[in-house]
Every structure is written in C-alpha cells, then in structure tokens.
Design a protein around this motif. Structure first.
Motif, PDB file in Angstrom:
ATOM      1  N   TYR A 214       0.813  -1.215   0.000  1.00 16.85           N
ATOM      2  CA  TYR A 214       0.000   0.000   0.000  1.00 16.85           C
ATOM      3  C   TYR A 214       0.846   1.265   0.000  1.00 16.85           C
ATOM      4  N   PHE A 215       2.156   1.137  -0.241  1.00 18.64           N
ATOM      5  CA  PHE A 215       3.016   2.320  -0.231  1.00 18.64           C
ATOM      6  C   PHE A 215       2.521   3.387  -1.212  1.00 18.64           C
ATOM      7  N   LYS A 216       2.139   2.966  -2.398  1.00 23.60           N
ATOM      8  CA  LYS A 216       1.796   3.950  -3.432  1.00 23.60           C
ATOM      9  C   LYS A 216       0.642   4.845  -2.997  1.00 23.60           C
ATOM     10  N   LYS A 217      -0.325   4.270  -2.305  1.00 22.01           N
ATOM     11  CA  LYS A 217      -1.476   5.087  -1.895  1.00 22.01           C
ATOM     12  C   LYS A 217      -1.232   5.825  -0.584  1.00 22.01           C
ATOM     13  N   LEU A 218      -0.204   5.427   0.171  1.00 30.43           N
ATOM     14  CA  LEU A 218       0.049   6.042   1.468  1.00 30.43           C
ATOM     15  C   LEU A 218       1.178   7.066   1.438  1.00 30.43           C
ATOM     16  N   LEU A 219       2.033   7.012   0.432  1.00 25.42           N
ATOM     17  CA  LEU A 219       3.120   7.972   0.299  1.00 25.42           C
ATOM     18  C   LEU A 219       2.678   9.169  -0.531  1.00 25.42           C
ATOM     19  N   SER A 220       3.293  10.308  -0.275  1.00 27.58           N
ATOM     20  CA  SER A 220       3.058  11.468  -1.133  1.00 27.58           C
ATOM     21  C   SER A 220       3.614  11.171  -2.517  1.00 27.58           C
ATOM     22  N   GLU A 221       3.200  11.932  -3.484  1.00 25.18           N
ATOM     23  CA  GLU A 221       3.693  11.726  -4.851  1.00 25.18           C
ATOM     24  C   GLU A 221       5.204  11.873  -4.903  1.00 25.18           C
ATOM     25  N   GLU A 222       5.736  12.840  -4.154  1.00 23.62           N
ATOM     26  CA  GLU A 222       7.186  13.063  -4.127  1.00 23.62           C
ATOM     27  C   GLU A 222       7.918  11.845  -3.590  1.00 23.62           C
ATOM     28  N   TYR A 223       7.452  11.322  -2.459  1.00 24.46           N
ATOM     29  CA  TYR A 223       8.134  10.185  -1.858  1.00 24.46           C
ATOM     30  C   TYR A 223       7.938   8.910  -2.676  1.00 24.46           C
ATOM     31  N   TRP A 224       6.775   8.777  -3.286  1.00 26.95           N
ATOM     32  CA  TRP A 224       6.578   7.589  -4.122  1.00 26.95           C
ATOM     33  C   TRP A 224       7.515   7.612  -5.331  1.00 26.95           C
ATOM     34  N   THR A 225       7.713   8.783  -5.930  1.00 26.86           N
ATOM     35  CA  THR A 225       8.648   8.911  -7.042  1.00 26.86           C
ATOM     36  C   THR A 225      10.061   8.557  -6.602  1.00 26.86           C
ATOM     37  N   ASP A 241      22.719   3.758  -9.234  1.00 28.84           N
ATOM     38  CA  ASP A 241      21.732   4.841  -9.124  1.00 28.84           C
ATOM     39  C   ASP A 241      20.633   4.480  -8.128  1.00 28.84           C
ATOM     40  N   ALA A 242      20.150   3.249  -8.211  1.00 31.96           N
ATOM     41  CA  ALA A 242      19.088   2.807  -7.311  1.00 31.96           C
ATOM     42  C   ALA A 242      19.567   2.789  -5.860  1.00 31.96           C
ATOM     43  N   LEU A 243      20.823   2.392  -5.655  1.00 32.47           N
ATOM     44  CA  LEU A 243      21.371   2.353  -4.304  1.00 32.47           C
ATOM     45  C   LEU A 243      21.438   3.753  -3.700  1.00 32.47           C
ATOM     46  N   PHE A 244      21.907   4.709  -4.462  1.00 36.66           N
ATOM     47  CA  PHE A 244      21.968   6.080  -3.961  1.00 36.66           C
ATOM     48  C   PHE A 244      20.566   6.666  -3.781  1.00 36.66           C
ATOM     49  N   ALA A 245      19.633   6.268  -4.646  1.00 37.02           N
ATOM     50  CA  ALA A 245      18.246   6.713  -4.479  1.00 37.02           C
ATOM     51  C   ALA A 245      17.662   6.169  -3.187  1.00 37.02           C
ATOM     52  N   ALA A 246      17.969   4.905  -2.871  1.00 33.47           N
ATOM     53  CA  ALA A 246      17.504   4.318  -1.617  1.00 33.47           C
ATOM     54  C   ALA A 246      18.078   5.079  -0.432  1.00 33.47           C
ATOM     55  N   GLY A 247      19.356   5.455  -0.538  1.00 33.45           N
ATOM     56  CA  GLY A 247      19.974   6.231   0.537  1.00 33.45           C
ATOM     57  C   GLY A 247      19.316   7.584   0.720  1.00 33.45           C
ATOM     58  N   ASP A 248      18.994   8.248  -0.395  1.00 36.41           N
ATOM     59  CA  ASP A 248      18.338   9.556  -0.301  1.00 36.41           C
ATOM     60  C   ASP A 248      16.991   9.466   0.412  1.00 36.41           C
ATOM     61  N   LEU A 249      16.191   8.467   0.025  1.00 34.03           N
ATOM     62  CA  LEU A 249      14.873   8.332   0.632  1.00 34.03           C
ATOM     63  C   LEU A 249      14.986   7.904   2.090  1.00 34.03           C
ATOM     64  N   PHE A 250      15.860   6.941   2.359  1.00 38.25           N
ATOM     65  CA  PHE A 250      16.033   6.473   3.738  1.00 38.25           C
ATOM     66  C   PHE A 250      16.466   7.622   4.635  1.00 38.25           C
ATOM     67  N   ARG A 251      17.438   8.378   4.189  1.00 37.23           N
ATOM     68  CA  ARG A 251      17.954   9.514   4.966  1.00 37.23           C
ATOM     69  C   ARG A 251      16.846  10.517   5.274  1.00 37.23           C
ATOM     70  N   THR A 252      16.071  10.846   4.271  1.00 38.83           N
ATOM     71  CA  THR A 252      14.997  11.826   4.443  1.00 38.83           C
ATOM     72  C   THR A 252      13.981  11.367   5.478  1.00 38.83           C
ATOM     73  N   LEU A 253      13.515  10.132   5.340  1.00 39.55           N
ATOM     74  CA  LEU A 253      12.467   9.642   6.238  1.00 39.55           C
ATOM     75  C   LEU A 253      13.021   9.288   7.611  1.00 39.55           C
ATOM     76  N   ALA A 254      14.265   8.808   7.671  1.00 42.26           N
ATOM     77  CA  ALA A 254      14.862   8.480   8.966  1.00 42.26           C
ATOM     78  C   ALA A 254      14.993   9.728   9.830  1.00 42.26           C
ATOM     79  N   HIS A 255      15.345  10.858   9.223  1.00 45.97           N
ATOM     80  CA  HIS A 255      15.401  12.112   9.977  1.00 45.97           C
ATOM     81  C   HIS A 255      14.015  12.467  10.531  1.00 45.97           C
ATOM     82  N   ARG A 256      12.997  12.281   9.715  1.00 43.86           N
ATOM     83  CA  ARG A 256      11.640  12.640  10.145  1.00 43.86           C
ATOM     84  C   ARG A 256      11.142  11.716  11.255  1.00 43.86           C
TER      85      ARG A 256
END
Length: 291
Positions: A214-225, A241-256
């Motif tokens: 259910y991630f797609k319906k529960l995440l904002s459009e920005e985070y889903w992208t 590229d995918a590995l660094f993308a995972a790091g970017d998203l993890f970092r953002t949400l882990a801070h929150r």
C-alpha cells in the motif's frame, strides 16, 4: 468468473452437506473492512472437521470446488508450518475462472487452540455452536508498530552497513549478489523506515501491506517517485543509481522519524558509507587499493 455469491454459496453448501465439517470461518483480505474489494481477492476459508484422515485419503474431494488451473498443498511440499497434518492441512487452489480458494481443514481441538488469533476472522457456519465468540474483524494486528530507539538505531545501522556489500560486488561485476543485497537486505530496511514514517503520519493506525503493498497510496507523490527510483535492472550503473536513491529516501524519512520520537539519527554512519560508496563507484577495475 463466478461471482462472490456463487463462490460463498458453494463453499457453504459443501460444508452443510458434509457431516464431517462442523463449522466454517473465513479470514484474510475479504474480512478486512478497510480494503476495497477486487477480483484477485482470495477466499481464505477454514473448515472445522471431525478428523482429517478421510479428507487426506481422498485426493479428489476438492474437485467439487471447480476446474483448477493449479493446486499447491504446502504441508505435502514441506512448506507448511511444520504442524501435524492430522490436525491441520491446507489446499491452495486457483481455478480456471480466475477465482482462488485457500482452504484449510482443522480439527476441533486445533480450532479451539487457535481460533481468533488472527483478528481478521469471521464465522460463517457453526453446526454445533463450537466457535467461540470473538470481536468483529479488524486489521489492527497488521498496523505499523512504533519503533523503540534500539530498533530504530539497529535498522539504520544495518541499512548503511550492508551497502558496502553491494559496492564490492558491483566492482567485481557480480550483479546477482548486488541485486540480492539490494532487494532482499537493503529494501527490507528501507521498507521498514518507510512504514515507520507512514505510521507517524497516520497515528500508527494503518497497515502498509505484506511487503509495502500500500506504499503507493500512502506515500506522497514526491516520496513515491523517490521510492520508484530505488528499483534497478541488470545494468551496474542503474544499480548504483538505485542504491543512492535508496539512501536519499532512507535519509529523508529516517530524519523525520527520529524527530517524531526524539531519537538521534547517526549521521556519521550515513556520511561515511556514502563517501565510501562514491569512492568505490569511481574505482577502475584495475585498482589495487580503495583509498
């Protein structure tokens, strides 16, 4: 495709006609009041029976449910929970009309021990008043749980630590191992952090599905992208590229998530591993040292 009414009538009629079957209940997605019904929902059915032996000896008794595309018997294939088939046995059936029934038979003592453990349970038939009273079906057991600080720190540490395995496997041109680590290890930690963030946004009163369904319906459009960018094909550069993308998203949400619970995000683990990854990505195949 047979309608829900036809399927339910069939399931209950079989039970009503068979004296060995004393009760019927259902669990799974069709009992979840928070989900929208669709044509791929299984019928997760349990027949409470006087004994299992006669069913197991007759391999064709399940033919009554319709023409099958395929059937799996996890307990026969040693994929079950390791219990005694004299107490509990399952038939997973996909039919030619697209319907699917996941049917289990269980003895009365087994039912008495386990009935209601899954809170997504609805009684359908009870010939002997043997089914205990249970509350209305709820998916609360599947809600995202709040992390302890130790759980949060351990998840962050594992996410960043395991990335060095992907880096070295990509340098060695070992794509299968890199993909395994990305999809089976790194994604597990990423998905947990995504789920925790979703939990903070919904008062931890929501389920994100078995594996982020259910991630797609529960995440904002920005985070889903951002999440979509964490998937890669077999190309090594795309995996990077995918590995660094995972790091970017993890970092953002882990801070929150850390801010929500006043936890400390260990920035040095993130920064040190990210620097290491960038260095390894630049290494030529002929390199004789990392730094």
């Amino acid at each position: 495709m047979r309608s829900e009414k036809k399927m339910m009538d069939l399931i209950l009629n079989v039970a009503e006609r068979d004296e060995r079957i004393r009760a019927v209940y259902m669990n799974g997605s069709r009992t979840n009041p928070t989900l929208v019904e669709d044509l791929f929902q299984d019928y997760d059915i349990v027949y409470v029976v006087t004994e299992t032996t006669s069913f197991l000896e007759d391999e064709h008794w399940v033919d009554v449910f319709g023409d099958r595309l395929m059937m799996q018997e996890p307990d026969k294939n040693d994929q079950g929970a390791g219990g005694d088939i004299a107490d509990f046995y399952g038939y997973l059936m996909l039919f030619t009309d697209g319907n699917r029934i996941d049917l289990h038979i269980e003895t009365l003592p087994h039912m008495q021990e386990h009935y209601g453990e899954d809170k997504l349970t609805v009684p359908l038939l009870d010939k002997d008043d043997c089914l205990p009273e249970i509350p209305d079906a709820t998916d609360e057991d599947y809600h995202v749980q709040k992390p302890t600080e130790q759980e949060y720190l351990a998840r962050c540490n594992n996410f960043w630590w395991c990335q060095q395995n992907i880096a070295k496997s990509l340098w060695r041109d070992e794509v299968p191992y890199a993909q395994f680590m990305l999809e089976c290890i790194i994604r597990r930690d990423l998905d947990q952090m995504v789920s925790w963030w979703i939990g903070t946004q919904n008062g931890f009163q929501v389920s994100t599905g078995k594996v982020g369904n259910y991630f797609k319906k529960l995440l904002s459009e920005e985070y889903w992208t951002m999440y979509e960018a964490t998937y890669a094909d077999e190309d090594a550069e795309h995996i990077w590229d995918a590995l660094f993308a995972a790091g970017d998203l993890f970092r953002t949400l882990a801070h929150r998530v850390a801010d929500e619970f006043s936890y400390t995000y260990r920035r040095e683990e993130d920064e040190n591993m990210t620097r290491y990854l960038k260095q390894v990505r630049r290494l030529p195949s002929s390199a004789d040292r990392i730094f």
